[in-house]
Design an enzyme around this catalytic site. Sequence first.
Site, PDB file in Angstrom:
ATOM      1  N   ASP A 379     -16.500  55.660 -28.210  1.00 38.98           N
ATOM      2  CA  ASP A 379     -17.084  56.542 -27.877  1.00 38.98           C
ATOM      3  C   ASP A 379     -18.648  56.605 -28.111  1.00 38.98           C
ATOM      4  O   ASP A 379     -18.974  56.836 -29.426  1.00 38.98           O
ATOM      5  CB  ASP A 379     -16.465  57.789 -28.011  1.00 38.98           C
ATOM      6  CG  ASP A 379     -17.071  59.251 -27.386  1.00 38.98           C
ATOM      7  OD1 ASP A 379     -16.887  59.396 -26.103  1.00 38.98           O
ATOM      8  OD2 ASP A 379     -18.022  59.860 -28.097  1.00 38.98           O
ATOM      9  N   TYR A 384     -26.792  60.312 -29.660  1.00 39.95           N
ATOM     10  CA  TYR A 384     -26.517  59.611 -30.951  1.00 39.95           C
ATOM     11  C   TYR A 384     -27.617  58.945 -31.537  1.00 39.95           C
ATOM     12  O   TYR A 384     -27.464  58.753 -32.766  1.00 39.95           O
ATOM     13  CB  TYR A 384     -24.935  59.155 -31.114  1.00 39.95           C
ATOM     14  CG  TYR A 384     -23.906  60.036 -30.406  1.00 39.95           C
ATOM     15  CD1 TYR A 384     -23.791  61.296 -30.218  1.00 39.95           C
ATOM     16  CD2 TYR A 384     -22.450  59.403 -30.142  1.00 39.95           C
ATOM     17  CE1 TYR A 384     -22.866  62.068 -29.769  1.00 39.95           C
ATOM     18  CE2 TYR A 384     -21.820  59.771 -29.569  1.00 39.95           C
ATOM     19  CZ  TYR A 384     -21.744  61.412 -29.490  1.00 39.95           C
ATOM     20  OH  TYR A 384     -20.479  61.931 -28.906  1.00 39.95           O
ATOM     21  N   LYS A 413     -22.816  58.815 -22.533  1.00 41.37           N
ATOM     22  CA  LYS A 413     -22.967  60.022 -21.810  1.00 41.37           C
ATOM     23  C   LYS A 413     -24.319  60.134 -21.224  1.00 41.37           C
ATOM     24  O   LYS A 413     -25.244  59.772 -22.019  1.00 41.37           O
ATOM     25  CB  LYS A 413     -22.550  61.159 -22.732  1.00 41.37           C
ATOM     26  CG  LYS A 413     -21.146  61.051 -23.487  1.00 41.37           C
ATOM     27  CD  LYS A 413     -20.861  61.984 -24.526  1.00 41.37           C
ATOM     28  CE  LYS A 413     -19.577  61.814 -25.270  1.00 41.37           C
ATOM     29  NZ  LYS A 413     -19.646  60.666 -26.067  1.00 41.37           N
ATOM     30  N   HIS A 446     -23.061  64.876 -20.514  1.00 43.25           N
ATOM     31  CA  HIS A 446     -22.593  65.261 -22.063  1.00 43.25           C
ATOM     32  C   HIS A 446     -22.661  66.832 -22.095  1.00 43.25           C
ATOM     33  O   HIS A 446     -21.545  67.305 -22.683  1.00 43.25           O
ATOM     34  CB  HIS A 446     -23.719  64.823 -22.902  1.00 43.25           C
ATOM     35  CG  HIS A 446     -23.446  64.731 -24.305  1.00 43.25           C
ATOM     36  ND1 HIS A 446     -23.934  63.868 -25.122  1.00 43.25           N
ATOM     37  CD2 HIS A 446     -22.529  65.358 -25.048  1.00 43.25           C
ATOM     38  CE1 HIS A 446     -23.410  63.882 -26.204  1.00 43.25           C
ATOM     39  NE2 HIS A 446     -22.599  64.889 -26.087  1.00 43.25           N
ATOM     40  N   ILE A 557     -19.609  71.057 -41.735  1.00 42.60           N
ATOM     41  CA  ILE A 557     -19.793  71.753 -43.094  1.00 42.60           C
ATOM     42  C   ILE A 557     -21.385  71.308 -43.375  1.00 42.60           C
ATOM     43  O   ILE A 557     -22.128  72.263 -43.834  1.00 42.60           O
ATOM     44  CB  ILE A 557     -19.019  71.314 -44.150  1.00 42.60           C
ATOM     45  CG1 ILE A 557     -17.491  72.076 -43.665  1.00 42.60           C
ATOM     46  CG2 ILE A 557     -19.377  71.968 -45.148  1.00 42.60           C
ATOM     47  CD1 ILE A 557     -16.323  71.876 -44.609  1.00 42.60           C
ATOM     48  N   LYS A 603     -13.542  59.328 -36.294  1.00 42.89           N
ATOM     49  CA  LYS A 603     -14.762  58.524 -36.646  1.00 42.89           C
ATOM     50  C   LYS A 603     -14.595  58.265 -38.408  1.00 42.89           C
ATOM     51  O   LYS A 603     -14.190  59.411 -38.987  1.00 42.89           O
ATOM     52  CB  LYS A 603     -16.037  58.915 -36.408  1.00 42.89           C
ATOM     53  CG  LYS A 603     -16.546  60.072 -37.007  1.00 42.89           C
ATOM     54  CD  LYS A 603     -17.913  60.494 -36.414  1.00 42.89           C
ATOM     55  CE  LYS A 603     -18.388  61.773 -36.753  1.00 42.89           C
ATOM     56  NZ  LYS A 603     -18.661  61.740 -38.201  1.00 42.89           N
TER      57      LYS A 603
END
Length: 657
Positions: A379, A384, A413, A446, A557, A603
Site C-alpha cells: 500500500d 507518503y 492513491k 485518497h 501518538i 506496517k
Amino acid sequence: MKLSATPILLGNEANAFDVDTDTSISPQNFVNLLDQHKALLLQGSEAVLTVQDFGKLVVGFQLTPYPYIGGAAPRRIIPVDAGKDIVFTANESPPDQPIPFHHELAQTPSPPEYVFFYCDHPAQEGGQTPLIDSTLVYRFAQENHPDFISKLRVHGARYIRTLPAEDDSTSPIGRSYQKAYNVDSHEQLESKLATEMVGASCAWLPDGSVRITTQAVPAIRLVGSHATNHVFQETFSNSIIAAYLGWQDVRNDRHDALRFGNMEKMDENVLESIAGFMERERIMYSWKKGDIIAINNMLVMHSRNPFVGERRVYASIWGPPASKTFPPKNGVAIGARPDAFFLPLEPADPLVFGFWKVSKETVAEVCYQAIAAGYRRLDCACDYGNEKEVGEGIARAIKDGLCARDDLFVTSKLWNTYHKPEHVPLAVSRTLEDLQLEYIDEYLIHFPISTEYVPIETKYPPEWTNTEGKMVIVANDMCATWKALEELYEKGLLKTIGVCNFSTQLLRQILSICRIRPSTLQIELHPHNSQEKLVRFARDAGMHVTAFSVFGASSYIELDMATQTDLLMQDKTICEIAQKKSKSPAQVLLRWAIQRNTNPLCKTSTTERMAENRNVFDFYLTGEEMRRINALNKNRRYNDPGAFCEPGMGTFCPIYE
C-alpha cells in the site's frame, strides 16, 4: 422449518440460537454460519426431525452436488423425496472398530466442502461422532513438528490402499474399487487414474483386488476466501491419521499406508503425537434421534466411536455453494458491470503492508524485506513521499527472484490536488514512474477533498497546502474525477479503481454514475472505530474493504492525535484474548479484522514484526470473542480531517459528519 442451532465446537460454552429455514437461514446465511462456527448441531424446535426433513434441509442450502467417489467405507443409499442419491449410510464399518479423525475424502484432489450427519437411531452405548478443529491440529503440529509440516507443505501426501473387487462388510475400508471409483472394469479404473488422477498408480493382485497409490495431494491447506467470506485459516487437511490408525484389514497394513509426495515414509512417532493431541482435544456429542450435525469439511475433522446396539446415522456430502456470489442487497446494486462484484482476492492473502510514515532513508529496504517475508499486497500513496524508494525495493525484489511482478498487488492513491480530470493522468504517470511499474493494480481516491492544484514540478508531493502554505478547497465534481480514473482503467494503466475515506452517500453517488465499479473501499477500522454499517454497505455493494490503522492509536501518538490511554495494545479485553490464544495483541487485532471480511493494513520496520504479523492464520476468534472486541467500539477516529485540518492548516474540513 424452525431449528435450534448450537456451535458444537465450543463444547460446554456453546449457546444455542434459533434459525428458520424459511426466513433467517438462507443459502448465504448458511455459508456464513458454517464459515464462522465451523460445525453446528441442528435440532427441530417444534418436532423431532425426520430423514425426509434432513433431505429437504440439505437440498435447500443450494450447494453443488458431490459424487461419493474415492472413499474407503461401504455405503448404502437412503431414499428421500428431496433428491436422488443425496443421503446414504455413514461409514458401515464394524461397530467395535473406531473410525479415526479425518476430513471427508481428503485423500482426493478436491474434497467436499460440507458434510451433514443425521441420526435416525442412536446407539445403545457409544457411537458418538467426535469433532476437532483442523486449525488447532495444524497449530499443534506446526509448533511441535515443524519439519514434518514443512515436508507436507512441500510434497503433499500419498495414500496407499488395497481395494477388494467386491464390498467387504467386515472391514472399515472394505469398499470395492468399482464403487469407490465408479467404474465397472480394470480398463475403466486405469483410464480414470491416468486422466483424472494424474500421478496415481495401481497394481492388480491375483485375487482381483487392486493396490492403489494416489497422486501427491495437498495435506496442508490455507482455506482463504470462501464465497464472500474471509476464512484464512491453515488446516491439517488430510486423512493421514485416519490412514495410519484405521487402514488395517486382511488386505492392508496401516504402517504401509502413507508416504510423503516424494515417496518418503512418514515418521510414526510424529503421527502418534498428532493422534494423541486429537484424542485429548476432541469434542464429543452423544446423538439423539433427529439430530443433524452440519460440518464445514474444510475446517473440521470428524471420527466415529465404537458402539453397542443398532446405530443408524446417515450422511450427505456437498460441494461449494451453487452460486459463487450472492446478489447484492439493500439498493446498492446500482452502476454497471455486475460481473465486477467481489473481484477475486488475488494474491490470495488479506494482509496488506503499508508505507505511511516509513522514512525515505529506510523504505526501500523495508519494502524488500516485506516482500521477502511473504507480503504481496503493498500500500503506497503519493502523499507518503516515498514511492520512488518503494519502487526501488520492488525492483530489487523482482531482480533477486523473490517474486514476479504479477505476484504483487500494488496500491497507490490519487492526492487531493489532482482531482480535476485533466490532472488525474499527471498524477498516475508520476506514480508509475516512481514505482517503476507499467501499471498499478489498485488506484484509490485518497480523500473526498479537492484542493487547489499544485504543479508536480513545483512541489511534490504537494501535501495539504499550496505553494503559499495554505490549504485551499476548490469546487470539483467527484464523479468527473471517477470518470477520469475509468479512462485510465480502460487504457490498462490501472487494473482496479476504488476510494478511501468515503461515506455511504459518496459511495452511492459513485455507484450511480460509474461504468467501472469501485473494487475497494479503504477506511480507518479498529475496535475503537468499527464502522459496522459502512463496512456492511461496501460489502453489500460487492467491494473489498481495506482496514487501515487496525492497531488503533499506535501510529498517532507521536503526531499528538492520540494518547497512551487510547492504546488498543494495552486494552484489557484484547490482552486477555491474546493470552488465551497464546498470541500477541497485534495478532489478535489483525485476526479480528480478517474475520470481519476486511484486509488489514499493517506496517513495521523490523523483520521480526513482519513475521509476527503474518502469523495469524493458525488461530481464529470465536463468536463470543468477536463480540467482546466489537463491544469496544466508541466511534473514535484518529485520522479525521475535520479534527486536524483547522488547527494545523487553518481550514475547517469535516468529511464524516
